[in-house]
Design a protein around this motif. Structure first.
Motif, PDB file in Angstrom:
ATOM      1  N   GLN A 146       0.822  -1.213   0.000  1.00  0.00           N
ATOM      2  CA  GLN A 146       0.000   0.000   0.000  1.00  0.00           C
ATOM      3  C   GLN A 146       0.855   1.262   0.000  1.00  0.00           C
ATOM      4  OE1 GLN A 146      -0.642  -2.733   1.544  1.00  0.00           O
ATOM      5  NE2 GLN A 146      -2.768  -3.252   1.137  1.00  0.00           N
ATOM      6  N   GLU A 147       1.992   1.177   0.671  1.00  0.00           N
ATOM      7  CA  GLU A 147       2.894   2.329   0.654  1.00  0.00           C
ATOM      8  C   GLU A 147       3.448   2.533  -0.744  1.00  0.00           C
ATOM      9  OE1 GLU A 147       4.708   2.351   5.170  1.00  0.00           O
ATOM     10  OE2 GLU A 147       5.528   0.940   3.731  1.00  0.00           O
ATOM     11  N   ILE A 148       3.631   1.419  -1.444  1.00  0.00           N
ATOM     12  CA  ILE A 148       4.120   1.513  -2.815  1.00  0.00           C
ATOM     13  C   ILE A 148       3.095   2.250  -3.678  1.00  0.00           C
ATOM     14  CG2 ILE A 148       4.677   0.164  -4.882  1.00  0.00           C
ATOM     15  CD1 ILE A 148       5.882  -1.949  -2.991  1.00  0.00           C
ATOM     16  N   GLU A 149       1.839   1.882  -3.509  1.00  0.00           N
ATOM     17  CA  GLU A 149       0.774   2.562  -4.247  1.00  0.00           C
ATOM     18  C   GLU A 149       0.838   4.070  -4.021  1.00  0.00           C
ATOM     19  OE1 GLU A 149      -1.552   1.555  -6.437  1.00  0.00           O
ATOM     20  OE2 GLU A 149      -0.345  -0.289  -6.400  1.00  0.00           O
ATOM     21  N   TYR A 150       0.982   4.418  -2.756  1.00  0.00           N
ATOM     22  CA  TYR A 150       1.028   5.821  -2.369  1.00  0.00           C
ATOM     23  C   TYR A 150       2.207   6.519  -3.027  1.00  0.00           C
ATOM     24  CZ  TYR A 150       1.367   9.842   0.811  1.00  0.00           C
ATOM     25  OH  TYR A 150       1.461  11.087   1.346  1.00  0.00           O
ATOM     26  N   LEU A 151       3.354   5.837  -3.021  1.00  0.00           N
ATOM     27  CA  LEU A 151       4.551   6.432  -3.628  1.00  0.00           C
ATOM     28  C   LEU A 151       4.348   6.617  -5.130  1.00  0.00           C
ATOM     29  CD1 LEU A 151       7.569   7.282  -3.411  1.00  0.00           C
ATOM     30  CD2 LEU A 151       8.096   4.969  -4.134  1.00  0.00           C
ATOM     31  N   LEU A 152       3.771   5.615  -5.757  1.00  0.00           N
ATOM     32  CA  LEU A 152       3.573   5.728  -7.207  1.00  0.00           C
ATOM     33  C   LEU A 152       2.665   6.910  -7.531  1.00  0.00           C
ATOM     34  CD1 LEU A 152       3.300   1.957  -8.195  1.00  0.00           C
ATOM     35  CD2 LEU A 152       5.293   3.459  -8.331  1.00  0.00           C
ATOM     36  N   LYS A 153       1.665   7.126  -6.672  1.00  0.00           N
ATOM     37  CA  LYS A 153       0.800   8.297  -6.857  1.00  0.00           C
ATOM     38  C   LYS A 153       1.615   9.582  -6.743  1.00  0.00           C
ATOM     39  CE  LYS A 153      -3.483   6.433  -5.287  1.00  0.00           C
ATOM     40  NZ  LYS A 153      -3.902   6.046  -3.950  1.00  0.00           N
ATOM     41  N   ILE A 154       2.515   9.601  -5.776  1.00  0.00           N
ATOM     42  CA  ILE A 154       3.368  10.786  -5.621  1.00  0.00           C
ATOM     43  C   ILE A 154       4.173  11.023  -6.896  1.00  0.00           C
ATOM     44  CG2 ILE A 154       5.370  11.732  -4.397  1.00  0.00           C
ATOM     45  CD1 ILE A 154       4.378  10.349  -1.894  1.00  0.00           C
ATOM     46  N   LEU A 155       4.715   9.941  -7.444  1.00  0.00           N
ATOM     47  CA  LEU A 155       5.515  10.084  -8.661  1.00  0.00           C
ATOM     48  C   LEU A 155       4.673  10.707  -9.772  1.00  0.00           C
ATOM     49  CD1 LEU A 155       7.638   6.798  -8.839  1.00  0.00           C
ATOM     50  CD2 LEU A 155       8.204   8.992  -7.820  1.00  0.00           C
ATOM     51  N   LEU A 156       3.438  10.217  -9.903  1.00  0.00           N
ATOM     52  CA  LEU A 156       2.573  10.751 -10.956  1.00  0.00           C
ATOM     53  C   LEU A 156       2.275  12.230 -10.712  1.00  0.00           C
ATOM     54  CD1 LEU A 156       0.160   7.708 -11.417  1.00  0.00           C
ATOM     55  CD2 LEU A 156       1.921   8.520 -12.997  1.00  0.00           C
ATOM     56  N   SER A 157       2.055  12.596  -9.437  1.00  0.00           N
ATOM     57  CA  SER A 157       1.725  13.992  -9.176  1.00  0.00           C
ATOM     58  C   SER A 157       2.955  14.880  -9.362  1.00  0.00           C
ATOM     59  CB  SER A 157       1.102  14.165  -7.790  1.00  0.00           C
ATOM     60  OG  SER A 157       2.104  14.259  -6.814  1.00  0.00           O
ATOM     61  N   LEU A 158       4.130  14.327  -9.133  1.00  0.00           N
ATOM     62  CA  LEU A 158       5.342  15.103  -9.397  1.00  0.00           C
ATOM     63  C   LEU A 158       5.483  15.354 -10.899  1.00  0.00           C
ATOM     64  CD1 LEU A 158       7.897  13.435  -6.949  1.00  0.00           C
ATOM     65  CD2 LEU A 158       7.059  15.770  -6.830  1.00  0.00           C
ATOM     66  N   ARG A 159       5.145  14.329 -11.673  1.00  0.00           N
ATOM     67  CA  ARG A 159       5.218  14.504 -13.119  1.00  0.00           C
ATOM     68  C   ARG A 159       4.224  15.584 -13.557  1.00  0.00           C
ATOM     69  NH1 ARG A 159       3.578   9.680 -17.000  1.00  0.00           N
ATOM     70  NH2 ARG A 159       1.573  10.119 -16.048  1.00  0.00           N
ATOM     71  N   GLU A 160       3.062  15.521 -12.949  1.00  0.00           N
ATOM     72  CA  GLU A 160       2.059  16.540 -13.218  1.00  0.00           C
ATOM     73  C   GLU A 160       2.629  17.932 -12.961  1.00  0.00           C
ATOM     74  OE1 GLU A 160      -2.226  15.166 -12.490  1.00  0.00           O
ATOM     75  OE2 GLU A 160      -0.704  14.450 -13.890  1.00  0.00           O
ATOM     76  N   GLY A 161       3.385  18.039 -11.882  1.00  0.00           N
ATOM     77  CA  GLY A 161       4.000  19.314 -11.514  1.00  0.00           C
ATOM     78  C   GLY A 161       5.174  19.674 -12.404  1.00  0.00           C
ATOM     79  N   GLY A 162       5.415  18.926 -13.460  1.00  0.00           N
ATOM     80  CA  GLY A 162       6.442  19.308 -14.417  1.00  0.00           C
ATOM     81  C   GLY A 162       7.810  18.711 -14.149  1.00  0.00           C
ATOM     82  N   LYS A 163       7.918  17.846 -13.152  1.00  0.00           N
ATOM     83  CA  LYS A 163       9.234  17.260 -12.853  1.00  0.00           C
ATOM     84  C   LYS A 163       9.519  16.097 -13.794  1.00  0.00           C
ATOM     85  CE  LYS A 163       9.477  19.745  -9.008  1.00  0.00           C
ATOM     86  NZ  LYS A 163      10.331  20.936  -8.930  1.00  0.00           N
ATOM     87  N   THR A 164      10.810  15.886 -14.015  1.00  0.00           N
ATOM     88  CA  THR A 164      11.225  14.735 -14.797  1.00  0.00           C
ATOM     89  C   THR A 164      11.698  13.666 -13.828  1.00  0.00           C
ATOM     90  OG1 THR A 164      11.976  16.241 -16.496  1.00  0.00           O
ATOM     91  CG2 THR A 164      12.761  13.967 -16.632  1.00  0.00           C
ATOM     92  N   ILE A 165      11.248  12.440 -14.015  1.00  0.00           N
ATOM     93  CA  ILE A 165      11.572  11.399 -13.044  1.00  0.00           C
ATOM     94  C   ILE A 165      12.286  10.236 -13.708  1.00  0.00           C
ATOM     95  CG2 ILE A 165      10.569   9.659 -11.494  1.00  0.00           C
ATOM     96  CD1 ILE A 165       8.374  11.835 -10.955  1.00  0.00           C
ATOM     97  N   ILE A 166      13.389   9.834 -13.119  1.00  0.00           N
ATOM     98  CA  ILE A 166      14.060   8.618 -13.573  1.00  0.00           C
ATOM     99  C   ILE A 166      13.906   7.584 -12.474  1.00  0.00           C
ATOM    100  CG2 ILE A 166      16.221   7.586 -14.339  1.00  0.00           C
ATOM    101  CD1 ILE A 166      17.122  10.396 -15.151  1.00  0.00           C
ATOM    102  N   LEU A 167      13.329   6.464 -12.829  1.00  0.00           N
ATOM    103  CA  LEU A 167      12.991   5.458 -11.837  1.00  0.00           C
ATOM    104  C   LEU A 167      13.828   4.204 -12.080  1.00  0.00           C
ATOM    105  CD1 LEU A 167      10.977   4.476  -9.632  1.00  0.00           C
ATOM    106  CD2 LEU A 167       9.442   3.833 -11.488  1.00  0.00           C
ATOM    107  N   ILE A 168      14.729   3.919 -11.134  1.00  0.00           N
ATOM    108  CA  ILE A 168      15.519   2.690 -11.248  1.00  0.00           C
ATOM    109  C   ILE A 168      14.748   1.587 -10.558  1.00  0.00           C
ATOM    110  CG2 ILE A 168      17.699   1.556 -10.679  1.00  0.00           C
ATOM    111  CD1 ILE A 168      18.960   4.287 -10.405  1.00  0.00           C
ATOM    112  N   SER A 169      14.534   0.484 -11.241  1.00  0.00           N
ATOM    113  CA  SER A 169      13.740  -0.569 -10.616  1.00  0.00           C
ATOM    114  C   SER A 169      13.997  -1.898 -11.297  1.00  0.00           C
ATOM    115  CB  SER A 169      12.250  -0.212 -10.725  1.00  0.00           C
ATOM    116  OG  SER A 169      11.478  -1.204 -10.111  1.00  0.00           O
TER     117      SER A 169
END
Lengths: 386, 517, 318
Positions: free
Chosen positions: B182-205
């Protein structure tokens, strides 16, 4: 990373030569530094170093007084060497267990004092007195060592701090007893112990010369070899090394870390105790109140220089003792304060302390050479793309 | 002008480490405002590549272009000036500082006392952080001390650290490794909202499902080379997986059914306190039977490791009893437990499992050196030590340059772990405890360890597995116990539990309450 | 009673100065057992200034003493660089480095003191400094009992109180202090914030040396009235005990040092009152050491050292 290692680092960094190269390097550096000091105050370092060897009986002096010769000096050096070996072995055992016994001087004093008042001031014959002196020295040193070990084990007190405190306490308490009970009013030292109890018989005839008979030097050498065997080849040595290298893993392996700490400190103290009796009832025959011998501190340098190897310690002991013994003669020959010996020893210590750095360089060089990625480099990295 | 589309470009990047080419001629271009995933196995070169972008390493060859300008990034602070930030897998937080102090460290707002003496203005800082946290929906308590907050909030602090520095390119290194589903879900939402805010995200996984869920594009590395670049929307996870591993990878076979034997381990009302006398394990009871793999699932720091340590004798228990093969071992020494048949693969192989400065052969003897045939009346038989080592090295395929004489420090993590597993299996113990046995290992090594675990199960050993990877629990367990907040909140056969259900228990919400995080 | 307070403070304050030096180093993550050597090296440099230039000042000159103190601080800081170099750059074991620094300091200062004395001044093995003048604070010293705090005050006590206040402010209120404390807890956090762990630690060790040098010369100007090997009485180790007792925090350490100082002066006073022969003063001498051991026995277990204390920080590791 891409830089080619300097020839200098490569020489120091070779892991096979390291045990020899690093100590030699330390000694050369400190002698060089001492030479610079001597040059600054206008003395010839070569003459100074030669007179050190002469004073210690390794080179003949220009002239000797009646009944004395190079052999006399050498025997005297050997009887000073004995406590140094014991003390340095004591420090080495502790080092191996990851402990730092800086309390050797205090343990020596305690052992020397108790042996003096019990056996030294008795009229026991030599064949009984001498073994008893050794035994008491061993036991007294062990007692103080055990105390330091227990303080570390039970109360988590850093052994450096506790042994320094115990050093001061012993120094003042024993000083008090000597001053109030055993003082020789002329020498301002404790009353001399009986010749029978003294571990180094004096004025023994060697042909035309007279000199000391350093009885215990053989014992010291034998102990060094025994210690090497114990550390490298026995179950107790395995425990000791494991605790010293990684106490967490040692505990995991079922080794009782606490009791290993206590026993190794006890053993270290016991060896310091032997150093104490061979010093105060051997090389000397009395105790100067309210002072600690520098042997205990020099032994740290000796141990570091000996690279934690009991047999290596034999050689480094000889070196440091020679510098110390020869310094008096050098002082009179080149007119420089004899304390320079302590400075040289201190500098050896300083350079030896950098040994870890050379080992670190060596590890990196080895990496570059073999291409085996060292795992420690990515210890915390989880992924570790190396 | 087309160049402007890319905020960061890496051209022909090559980075060599002694003996390894970590990155081999990699070229990547990252668009502004996208979530770009970097996929690959452990050891594929992802972290190295990102460390180059973050200024931790300099590339041996190739160039970096940020916002159309070629740059040499010499240090993390230089990267920060180029508004590149990174959340490391292991957080870099000062434990005895507050959230605010951690975020502003290095860029502390100052004022002057009496217009003279400069001081760090924490009041303003707290306000700024509260404001920042509201703006991005990253809930944190500015004045909370780090050592008192959980993993998930710590991660948010790390993210805020980047945002506070005005980072535009945010690199996340395996951000979900330590989190509950569930925390992962929450984090993924954060990532999406950061992208919305114009940030560029590189995700190592290396978790395909997450990448599929949030990423726009995905680059796959294998052995230092770029082997694939996909638009995530058009690619199936199976495709990505086979490219990542470089071959078709058969799914791990589920363990065959077993008849469980008698109970080997019984833990009853176990309580453990930490150094601050705070309870970290509360009234935990469970049993493990012969031939059973009992897996404890849970988010890091919920008492699982302490349970294992207490059973192994490494942690002092406050109350409760532990029974091993019918013998009460509650007060037994570690060695007595070993003798009674307890083997233990600890969480931290380097600091606990091995003496790094010892040679491999001595490490392999660590559990047996005190017994015959090695210990003969106090003297060690070196021949026996090295003969044993030769056998184990061969049998368990431990790669070590100089055989038994190799310093363990110089061995790779996978081989170190193999050495520990070999040694523990060789004790022949009836109970085997594995704590995070595959952490940081690549797929090959992971599978080898899993095979060993299953082999031991087939031999009828009782196995206690503690893992933070829910996938690992699902792949191996017969029975699952979930720990949350020091309590074991659910014990059930794996077949009775779903992935999501375990996830909910890991969050401490069971299957009834709602997930609020 | 007054004597106890007056002597207690004049011992406790230099000790505190040294202990705070230790706190600076240890809070930055560098174990500092070198305090004993640093205090000797610092005091030696201060004394050296007096030996060479003391003739140009009237006897008992305050400016001379202040300059000597400044020299001691500089000397302590410079000598501390050696510890910094060994621990931060050369990756030496910090405990070993500390002890090495101590032994070397004793050897060098004693050797140089003798050598310089015998070649330049043809005198003894000491550098005479004399005892610093004292003063009473007007008004305050008249208050009963508490007034003793302000009676027969050494100027250095005032300086030390000011220095302690400043050091407290720096450690807990400024950027530098915050970063220093961060280095001792998680150096990786500092590094990833773009700050240099090495530089911060190096600075901390040098500050440690400066404060310790100041403490050392204060002892030389009060208890021994000269510089000689008698400066090495283990005060550096007492300071370490005090800061452990004080849990690596400044305010509790103030209390620890006051306790040590008052116990010591109280012991002497007791011996005096009981009219014990002088040899008994040797037994009184052990009081602080025994007290230290007892304090450590009771507090070592519960206190928490800075998390990264003694760790070699290797930037390349990341």
């Amino acid at each position: 990373m891409k830089k080619r290692p300097h020839i200098f680092t490569r020489l120091l960094g070779d892991s096979k030569l390291q045990p020899f190269v690093i100590p030699v390097f330390s000694v050369v550096c400190s002698l060089a530094a001492a030479s610079i000091v001597l040059l600054i105050i206008g003395r010839n370092p070569l003459i100074a170093f030669r007179s050190i060897l002469q004073g210690a009986g390794l080179l003949p002096r220009g002239s000797y007084s009646a009944g004395k010769g190079m052999l006399t000096d050498l025997l005297n050096t050997l009887s000073a060497l004995t406590p140094m070996i014991f003390a340095a072995l004591g420090v080495t055992v502790a080092f191996k267990a990851g402990l730092f016994n800086i309390g050797v001087s205090g343990q020596m004093l305690f052992a020397g004092y108790i042996a003096s008042v019990t056996i030294g001031y008795s009229d026991l014959p030599a064949y009984a007195a001498r073994p008893l002196v050794l035994l008491i020295g061993f036991a007294c040193g062990a007692l103080i060592g055990a105390l330091i070990g227990l303080l570390k084990h039970r109360f988590n007190i850093n052994e450096v701090v506790s042994s320094i405190m115990i050093n001061y306490i012993l120094q003042y308490v024993i000083g008090f007893f000597i001053l109030t009970r055993h003082i020789d009013p002329v020498s301002r030292q404790s009353v001399a112990v009986s010749a029978a109890a003294r571990l180094v018989p004096q004025s023994v005839h060697y042909g035309t010369l007279k000199g000391d008979l350093p009885l215990c030097i053989l014992l010291a050498i034998i102990v060094a070899f025994i210690l090497r065997f114990v550390i490298n080849r026995t179950r107790y040595g395995f425990d000791l090394l494991a605790v010293g290298a990684n106490p967490k893993a040692a505990r995991y392996a079922g080794i009782r870390v606490g009791s290993t700490v206590v026993t190794s400190m006890t053993l270290s103290g016991a060896l310091a105790g032997l150093a104490g009796v061979t010093h105060y009832l051997g090389y000397y025959n009395s105790i100067q109140p309210k002072s600690l011998t520098s042997v205990g501190f020099d032994s740290i340098a000796v141990s570091l220089l000996g690279n934690g190897n009991p047999v290596g310690v034999l050689f480094s002991s000889l070196l440091v003792t020679v510098i110390d013994k020869g310094s008096t003669y050098m002082s009179s020959m080149v007119k420089v304060e004899r304390e320079i010996a302590a400075v040289i020893t201190g500098l050896i210590l300083l350079f030896s302390a950098c040994g870890a750095y050379f080992k670190y360089l060596a590890e990196r060089n080895q990496l570059a050479a073999t291409g085996e990625p060292a795992n420690s480099e990515k210890k915390d990295d989880g992924e570790g793309d190396a | 002008m087309a160049e402007q589309e890319y905020i960061a470009e890496m051209r022909h990047i090559t980075k060599r480490f002694p003996g390894v080419v970590a990155n081999n001629d990699i070229s990547l271009s990252i668009r502004k405002g996208e979530i770009f995933a970097l996929l690959g196995e452990n050891g594929a070169g992802k972290s190295t590549l990102m460390s180059i972008l973050f200024g931790l390493y300099e590339p041996d060859e190739g160039e970096l272009i940020i916002r159309g300008k070629p740059v040499r990034i010499s240090s993390p602070s230089h990267a920060a000036k180029l508004s590149i930030g990174m959340v490391h897998q292991h957080f870099r937080l000062v434990e005895n500082f507050t959230v605010t102090e951690n975020i502003v460290l290095g860029l502390e707002p100052t004022r002057r006392l009496l217009g003279l003496l400069p001081y760090v203005d924490l009041k303003t800082a707290n306000r700024e952080i509260a404001e920042l946290s509201r703006r991005y929906g990253l809930e944190v308590e500015p004045t909370a001390v780090i050592e008192e907050i959980g993993v998930s909030m710590r991660q948010r602090v790390e993210i805020l650290k980047m945002l506070y520095r005005g980072a535009e390119i945010l690199i996340f290194d395996e951000p979900t490794a330590m989190l509950a589903p569930q925390e992962i879900e929450y984090l993924l939402k954060i990532l999406l909202s950061l992208r919305e805010g114009g940030k560029t995200i590189i995700l190592i996984s290396h978790k395909l499902a997450e990448i599929k869920q949030v990423a726009d594009r995905c680059a796959i590395l294998n052995r230092g080379k770029l082997v694939g670049l996909f638009d995530v929307a058009d690619t199936s996870t199976q495709q990505m997986a086979s490219v990542m591993v470089g071959r078709e990878l058969a799914p791990e076979e589920p363990p065959p059914p077993m008849e469980f034997g008698a109970e080997v381990l019984r833990v009853d009302k176990l309580n453990v306190l930490n150094i601050d006398k705070f309870p970290v394990v509360k009234d935990v009871s469970f049993g493990v039977r012969a031939g059973e793999i009992f897996a404890i699932a849970g988010v890091d720091g919920n008492g699982q490791v302490e349970v294992a340590d207490a059973i192994a004798g490494l942690a002092k228990l406050h109350s409760g009893t532990i029974t091993l093969a019918g013998t009460d071992i509650t007060g037994a020494s570690i060695r007595e437990r070993t003798e009674l048949g307890l083997a233990f693969v600890p969480e931290d192989r380097q600091s606990t499992g091995l003496v790094l400065d010892f040679a491999l052969d001595r490490n392999l003897a660590l559990r047996r050196y005190y017994k015959l045939p090695i210990n003969v009346r106090g003297v060690l038989n070196n021949r026996a030590i090295s003969d044993d080592a030769v056998g184990l090295i061969e049998q368990y395929d431990i790669r070590a340059g100089r055989g038994g004489a190799t310093q363990v420090r110089s061995m790779s993590g996978g081989n170190q772990q193999k050495a520990i597993v070999a040694r523990e299996i060789e004790t022949g113990a009836g109970l085997m405890i594995f704590v995070q046995p595959t952490r940081g290992l690549d797929i090959g090594a992971t599978r080898a360890i899993h095979r060993h675990i299953l082999d031991q199960r087939a031999l009828g050993k009782a196995i206690l597995l503690i893992s933070l990877e829910l996938d690992e629990v699902m792949a191996l367990a017969d029975t699952v116990g979930v720990m949350y907040g020091g309590e074991m909140t659910r014990i059930a056969p794996l077949s009775d539990l779903s992935y999501d259900e375990i996830g909910a228990y890991m969050m401490g919400v069971g299957n009834s309450a709602e997930v609020t995080e | 009673m007054d004597v106890v307070i007056i002597d207690g403070l004049s011992y406790a304050l230099p000790l505190l100065c040294i202990a705070i030096g230790g706190i600076y180093s240890e809070r930055s993550g560098v174990t500092n057992l070198a305090l004993e050597g640093l205090l000797g090296a610092g005091a030696f440099i201060g004394a050296l200034f007096v030996a060479f230039f003391g003739g140009y000042f009237p006897t008992g000159s305050l400016p001379l003493m202040f300059i000597a103190m400044a020299c001691a601080m500089v000397g302590g800081a410079l000598y501390a660089m050696l510890h910094g170099l060994l621990c931060v750059k050369f990756r030496a074991n910090q405990v070993i480095s500390g002890v090495v620094i101590n032994i070397l300091a004793m050897a060098i200062t004693v050797f140089l003191t003798r050598q310089i004395n015998s070649t330049l001044f043809k005198s003894s093995d000491k550098i005479q400094l004399g005892v610093s003048p004292r003063f009473d604070v007007p008004w305050l010293s008249k208050i009963p009992i508490i007034g003793a705090v302000f009676k027969s005050v050494y100027p250095f006590e005032v300086i030390i109180v000011a220095v302690v206040a400043i050091m407290w402010y720096i450690l807990y209120r400024t950027r530098f202090g915050m970063r220093l404390r961060a280095c001792g807890d998680n150096p990786h956090a500092v590094d990833s914030a773009g700050l240099s762990v090495q530089r911060t630690r190096f600075a901390a060790v040098m500050i440690s040396g400066a404060l310790t040098g100041l403490g050392g010369i204060s002892f030389a100007y009060s208890i021994s009235a000269n510089f000689s090997s008698s400066i090495y009485t283990g005060a550096g180790y007492l300071a370490i005990a005090a800061l452990i007792f004080g849990n690596w925090k400044i305010i509790p350490t103030v209390g620890a040092c006051l306790l040590f100082g008052l116990a010591r002066s109280g012991g002497y006073r007791l011996a005096n009152v009981l009219a014990l022969p002088s040899s008994f003063s040797d037994l009184i001498m052990i009081l602080p050491y025994v007290l230290t051991l007892l304090v450590l026995i009771f507090f070592s277990g519960t206190n928490r050292a800075p998390r990264a204390l003694g760790e070699i920080y290797d930037k390349g590791k990341r």
